[in-house]
Scaffold this motif. Structure first.
Motif, PDB file in Angstrom:
ATOM      1  N   ALA A 117      27.022  42.619   0.671  1.00 48.29           N
ATOM      2  CA  ALA A 117      26.714  42.143  -0.676  1.00 48.29           C
ATOM      3  C   ALA A 117      25.415  41.356  -0.698  1.00 48.29           C
ATOM      4  CB  ALA A 117      27.867  41.286  -1.200  1.00 48.29           C
ATOM      5  N   THR A 118      25.104  40.675   0.401  1.00 49.62           N
ATOM      6  CA  THR A 118      23.872  39.898   0.477  1.00 49.62           C
ATOM      7  C   THR A 118      22.665  40.786   0.717  1.00 49.62           C
ATOM      8  OG1 THR A 118      25.113  38.018   1.380  1.00 49.62           O
ATOM      9  CG2 THR A 118      22.724  38.007   1.701  1.00 49.62           C
ATOM     10  N   ALA A 119      22.817  41.794   1.577  1.00 54.37           N
ATOM     11  CA  ALA A 119      21.678  42.608   1.984  1.00 54.37           C
ATOM     12  C   ALA A 119      21.285  43.652   0.943  1.00 54.37           C
ATOM     13  CB  ALA A 119      21.993  43.305   3.310  1.00 54.37           C
ATOM     14  N   GLN A 120      22.257  44.219   0.236  1.00 50.63           N
ATOM     15  CA  GLN A 120      21.964  45.347  -0.626  1.00 50.63           C
ATOM     16  C   GLN A 120      20.903  45.069  -1.689  1.00 50.63           C
ATOM     17  OE1 GLN A 120      23.059  47.508   1.598  1.00 50.63           O
ATOM     18  NE2 GLN A 120      23.105  48.821  -0.194  1.00 50.63           N
ATOM     19  N   PRO A 121      20.951  43.949  -2.410  1.00 50.30           N
ATOM     20  CA  PRO A 121      19.907  43.733  -3.415  1.00 50.30           C
ATOM     21  C   PRO A 121      18.501  43.689  -2.808  1.00 50.30           C
ATOM     22  CG  PRO A 121      21.758  42.249  -3.776  1.00 50.30           C
ATOM     23  CD  PRO A 121      21.984  42.893  -2.448  1.00 50.30           C
TER      24      PRO A 121
ATOM     25  N   LEU B 251      15.794  39.042   4.292  1.00 51.55           N
ATOM     26  CA  LEU B 251      17.217  39.236   4.566  1.00 51.55           C
ATOM     27  C   LEU B 251      17.810  38.030   5.277  1.00 51.55           C
ATOM     28  CD1 LEU B 251      17.305  42.966   5.708  1.00 51.55           C
ATOM     29  CD2 LEU B 251      18.515  42.002   3.754  1.00 51.55           C
ATOM     30  N   LEU B 252      17.104  37.513   6.267  1.00 46.98           N
ATOM     31  CA  LEU B 252      17.600  36.338   6.978  1.00 46.98           C
ATOM     32  C   LEU B 252      17.773  35.155   6.032  1.00 46.98           C
ATOM     33  CD1 LEU B 252      15.617  36.388  10.355  1.00 46.98           C
ATOM     34  CD2 LEU B 252      18.017  36.961   9.976  1.00 46.98           C
ATOM     35  N   ALA B 253      16.796  34.963   5.146  1.00 49.68           N
ATOM     36  CA  ALA B 253      16.884  33.855   4.200  1.00 49.68           C
ATOM     37  C   ALA B 253      18.050  34.058   3.244  1.00 49.68           C
ATOM     38  CB  ALA B 253      15.570  33.747   3.420  1.00 49.68           C
ATOM     39  N   ALA B 254      18.253  35.293   2.771  1.00 47.01           N
ATOM     40  CA  ALA B 254      19.360  35.573   1.858  1.00 47.01           C
ATOM     41  C   ALA B 254      20.701  35.324   2.542  1.00 47.01           C
ATOM     42  CB  ALA B 254      19.277  37.005   1.347  1.00 47.01           C
ATOM     43  N   MET B 255      20.808  35.721   3.807  1.00 43.20           N
ATOM     44  CA  MET B 255      22.064  35.525   4.522  1.00 43.20           C
ATOM     45  C   MET B 255      22.302  34.056   4.848  1.00 43.20           C
ATOM     46  SD  MET B 255      22.395  38.891   6.941  1.00 43.20           S
ATOM     47  CE  MET B 255      22.649  40.494   6.162  1.00 43.20           C
ATOM     48  N   ALA B 256      21.230  33.342   5.101  1.00 38.19           N
ATOM     49  CA  ALA B 256      21.377  31.902   5.338  1.00 38.19           C
ATOM     50  C   ALA B 256      21.882  31.210   4.082  1.00 38.19           C
ATOM     51  CB  ALA B 256      20.045  31.308   5.791  1.00 38.19           C
ATOM     52  N   ARG B 257      21.361  31.627   2.929  1.00 37.03           N
ATOM     53  CA  ARG B 257      21.841  31.046   1.678  1.00 37.03           C
ATOM     54  C   ARG B 257      23.300  31.412   1.440  1.00 37.03           C
ATOM     55  NH1 ARG B 257      16.743  32.859  -0.077  1.00 37.03           N
ATOM     56  NH2 ARG B 257      17.698  34.693  -1.061  1.00 37.03           N
ATOM     57  N   ALA B 258      23.655  32.661   1.777  1.00 34.52           N
ATOM     58  CA  ALA B 258      25.023  33.106   1.562  1.00 34.52           C
ATOM     59  C   ALA B 258      26.007  32.340   2.434  1.00 34.52           C
ATOM     60  CB  ALA B 258      25.146  34.603   1.840  1.00 34.52           C
ATOM     61  N   GLU B 259      25.565  31.901   3.606  1.00 39.70           N
ATOM     62  CA  GLU B 259      26.442  31.157   4.505  1.00 39.70           C
ATOM     63  C   GLU B 259      26.877  29.823   3.913  1.00 39.70           C
ATOM     64  OE1 GLU B 259      27.894  31.909   7.361  1.00 39.70           O
ATOM     65  OE2 GLU B 259      27.113  33.949   7.168  1.00 39.70           O
ATOM     66  N   THR B 260      26.108  29.325   2.969  1.00 36.11           N
ATOM     67  CA  THR B 260      26.434  28.032   2.370  1.00 36.11           C
ATOM     68  C   THR B 260      27.364  28.177   1.170  1.00 36.11           C
ATOM     69  OG1 THR B 260      24.534  28.046   0.866  1.00 36.11           O
ATOM     70  CG2 THR B 260      24.186  27.167   3.086  1.00 36.11           C
ATOM     71  N   THR B 261      27.693  29.422   0.808  1.00 36.89           N
ATOM     72  CA  THR B 261      28.569  29.665  -0.335  1.00 36.89           C
ATOM     73  C   THR B 261      29.914  30.158   0.146  1.00 36.89           C
ATOM     74  OG1 THR B 261      27.863  31.954  -0.609  1.00 36.89           O
ATOM     75  CG2 THR B 261      26.571  30.259  -1.733  1.00 36.89           C
ATOM     76  N   VAL B 262      30.872  30.183  -0.733  1.00 38.57           N
ATOM     77  CA  VAL B 262      32.199  30.681  -0.397  1.00 38.57           C
ATOM     78  C   VAL B 262      32.151  32.200  -0.361  1.00 38.57           C
ATOM     79  CG1 VAL B 262      34.612  30.779  -1.095  1.00 38.57           C
ATOM     80  CG2 VAL B 262      33.287  28.686  -1.452  1.00 38.57           C
ATOM     81  N   ALA B 263      32.716  32.812   0.678  1.00 38.72           N
ATOM     82  CA  ALA B 263      32.722  34.260   0.816  1.00 38.72           C
ATOM     83  C   ALA B 263      33.512  34.880  -0.330  1.00 38.72           C
ATOM     84  CB  ALA B 263      33.348  34.672   2.147  1.00 38.72           C
ATOM     85  N   PRO B 264      32.999  35.949  -0.954  1.00 39.36           N
ATOM     86  CA  PRO B 264      33.747  36.603  -2.035  1.00 39.36           C
ATOM     87  C   PRO B 264      34.960  37.327  -1.503  1.00 39.36           C
ATOM     88  CG  PRO B 264      31.824  37.905  -1.435  1.00 39.36           C
ATOM     89  CD  PRO B 264      31.750  36.613  -0.649  1.00 39.36           C
ATOM     90  N   ALA B 265      35.958  37.458  -2.368  1.00 39.87           N
ATOM     91  CA  ALA B 265      37.128  38.232  -1.967  1.00 39.87           C
ATOM     92  C   ALA B 265      36.750  39.679  -1.817  1.00 39.87           C
ATOM     93  CB  ALA B 265      38.229  38.095  -3.028  1.00 39.87           C
TER      94      ALA B 265
ATOM     95  N   GLU C 296      35.878  41.338   6.078  1.00 42.90           N
ATOM     96  CA  GLU C 296      35.409  40.423   5.042  1.00 42.90           C
ATOM     97  C   GLU C 296      34.001  39.920   5.344  1.00 42.90           C
ATOM     98  OE1 GLU C 296      35.630  38.373   1.494  1.00 42.90           O
ATOM     99  OE2 GLU C 296      36.988  39.870   2.315  1.00 42.90           O
ATOM    100  N   ARG C 297      33.734  39.649   6.618  1.00 41.93           N
ATOM    101  CA  ARG C 297      32.397  39.194   7.003  1.00 41.93           C
ATOM    102  C   ARG C 297      31.355  40.275   6.738  1.00 41.93           C
ATOM    103  NH1 ARG C 297      28.867  38.966  11.234  1.00 41.93           N
ATOM    104  NH2 ARG C 297      30.051  40.431  12.512  1.00 41.93           N
ATOM    105  N   LYS C 298      31.705  41.531   7.043  1.00 40.10           N
ATOM    106  CA  LYS C 298      30.774  42.632   6.801  1.00 40.10           C
ATOM    107  C   LYS C 298      30.550  42.855   5.302  1.00 40.10           C
ATOM    108  CE  LYS C 298      30.124  43.838  11.100  1.00 40.10           C
ATOM    109  NZ  LYS C 298      28.813  43.605  11.737  1.00 40.10           N
TER     110      LYS C 298
END
Length: 345
Positions: free
Chosen positions: A102-106, A324-338, A95-97
């Motif tokens: 999902a964060t890195a691909q765009p 990428l680091l900024a995108a992942m940092a933002r993603a950490e503040t959101t709920v992980a998608p199923a 799930e973490r991967k």
């Protein structure tokens, strides 16, 4: 865990590895009619007196069908990432991967789209090619060997490069996992596997072409592996490496050069070449690539590849990785998608 602070493990730094895999692929395919390039420390170049025009370079890019090539590359790398994630047994880790994917691909899709790369490649190649050299490459594309190069060798090299990136990634992971705190192998020394032997004449022809185009560059890349690892670590570690870390790097690099040799990757490349090229086609390419004219063109393509690699690495460090680091940092503040929300392309 390691007692000292080792460089980041590849499993915790998949995004830089994906960028590196893309970089390897780009430097293999983008140089017109060139061999497999690697990331040398290229000197700063100036535009030659009779620099190639944008129109001629764009004609070369069109001949190589670069928009479609880049689409194929990105799709293949994207699928490889999903396949690797699906192979993770632990649900939480998977799930973490998926979230990281999902964060890195765009970000990666945006930066490695051909319309984004074309101005950069054009600018770099104008420092490397004269108009006469580029016109000679266009003329080569009009020959029978040139058509084989474009329509069969390049697709084979896309397949081989991605297989090679996957192989290298798995072997590096295995080396890390089997290392002690000093980067030395844990447990008894493993016996070196038997050297690969061509099964038939088709294999032998594919191996001859692979050695001609790739062996020297592969060996050079492995010799520079320690510095490349240090550069990657610098992306995620701000402080200078300690004495212990330097020793760890040296031991790991030595083991990589010993265990990941050209003869260990040769079967992967041979498999791709023989799947795309018949024996007679391989003979045509070998005859062409052994000529002095093609040797000179490959040398020019390698110089262009070096310059492009250096420029792309700079772009990865200064633009892509921070984004990428900024995108992942933002993603950490959101709920992980199923996990079911991420679909294969």
């Amino acid at each position: 865990m390691h007692a000292i602070a080792p460089p980041p493990h590849p499993r915790t730094a998949r995004t830089p590895h994906l960028a590196a895999a893309l970089l390897i692929t780009l430097t293999t395919l983008v140089p017109p009619a060139g061999g497999a390039g690697t990331a040398h420390a290229a000197p700063q170049a100036t535009i030659p007196v009779a620099a190639v025009s944008e129109a001629t370079l764009h004609a070369l890019f069109d001949a190589e069908q670069m928009p479609e090539r880049m689409r194929q590359i990105m799709q293949a790398v994207d699928q490889a990432q999903l396949d690797a994630i699906e192979g993770i047994a632990d649900p939480a880790e998977r799930e973490r991967k998926l979230k990281a994917y999902a964060t890195a691909q765009p970000v990666l899709q945006q930066h490695f789209a051909w319309h984004k790369l074309r101005p950069l490649v054009t600018e770099v190649y104008q420092t490397q090619y004269t108009e006469a050299e580029a016109q000679a490459l266009l003329a080569f594309y009009g020959t029978a060997p040139g058509q084989l190069h474009l329509n069969k060798l390049q697709p084979a090299m896309i397949e081989a490069t991605l297989a090679l990136a996957k192989f290298m990634d798995e072997r590096v992971d295995a080396l890390f996992e089997s290392s002690d705190d000093q980067g030395r192998a844990k447990g008894p020394r493993q016996r070196r596997p038997a050297a690969w032997v061509a099964a038939d004449a088709h294999d032998a022809l594919a191996a001859d072409l692979t050695r001609l185009l790739m062996q020297d560059e592969f060996n050079a890349r492995m010799q520079r592996l320690e510095s490349a690892m240090r550069a990657q670590t610098g992306l995620v570690q701000s402080e200078a490496p300690s004495k212990q870390q330097k020793q760890w790097f040296a031991n790991i690099s030595q083991r990589m050069r010993a265990e990941i040799r050209f003869d260990t990757v040769l079967p992967l490349i041979v498999q791709a070449l023989r799947a795309h090229l018949a024996p007679e086609e391989l003979r045509v390419l070998l005859g062409s690539e052994r000529s002095l004219a093609r040797k000179a063109q490959r040398a020019g393509a390698l110089a262009a590849s070096d310059a492009l690699s250096a420029r792309l690495q700079q772009t990865i460090r200064s633009e892509i990785f921070p984004e990428l680091l900024a995108a992942m940092a933002r993603a950490e503040t959101t709920v992980a998608p199923a996990s079911g929300e991420t679909r294969r392309p």
